[in-house]
Design a protein around this motif. Sequence first.
Motif: not given
Length: 318
Positions: A88-115
């Motif tokens: 997930i971190r490699e995909k986010l880096v390929s998309a231009g998001y290099r923040n260390s919190r980006a993988p955690i925020l991405f995982l949280g956004s999936r649960i948040f949008l589902a709810v």
Amino acid sequence: MTQMDPLIFIPILVFIMMLLLGWGAWVFYQSRQQASEWGARVTGESAKRAQGTGKEKATNSLQQSLMSVLERLGQASKPKDQVQVSRIREKLVSAGYRNSRAPILFLGSRIFLAVVLGLSFLLFGTEATREMSSPYAFPGILILCMVAGFYAPQLWLNSAISSRKELLVDGFPDALDLMVVCVEAGLGLDQAMNRVGQEIIMGHKDLGEEFSLLNLELRAGLSREQALRNLVQRTDLEDIRSLVALLIQTDRFGTSIGQALRVHSDSMRMNRRMKAEEKAAQLAVKLMIPLILFIFPSLMVVIAGPGAIRLMNNFANF
């Protein structure tokens, strides 16, 4: 006289409560804004600047609260396997998001949008499913909404990666030509890449950022080969991969970098011309489907329609 259904008062009361809550929030916001303006006047600051600062603070506080919620959800849903997190971190880096919190925020956004989508359907879609005869319509649509919210960030990430790759591919020929000019002018490879990163960022921001990050890794003491391989891993492009392989080989065997870059630039230009010719040759075949489905039927109606109507009228007169 028919008796009024008491259940009709429930949405009316909910509407009145929401109206009162909205009015109270608006009054509270106006009072806070007026208090900030008075405080700015006391300190001698302009009202417009204070208003802009207040809006920025409110926006930042809202973003921080949302980020904290997403981070908590991401920590709760974080997989134990670190390989998945690394992917997930490699995909986010390929998309231009290099923040260390980006993988955690991405995982949280999936649960948040589902709810959020699930709750939205429970609030607004219940009445629509009552008219359906199937008893499985409500749970099926609810599950579908939650699944769509769960996989929506993944679809967005794939789209962001594709868009960024297109931007990198568009700017790479200019960067390669500029690198050839710098090397033939007498600059070393590291200085040439640094110069390319400074110049190309004005026209191609994403590619300039990648070259700037490459130069920062070289300044930090990383070897040139490892820094180039990191560039390939971040971009995941075949053109950059071939260029990096060429640069590594020339560095190992001590061949002329300028001549190798010139030959590589010519070969890349030839490949791009061949790809353009291939797409142009496929255009006639791709146009057959809209021609057959949309254009030919309308032409037949326009050309043969009046004659067919006249023939039908003649046969009807007989």
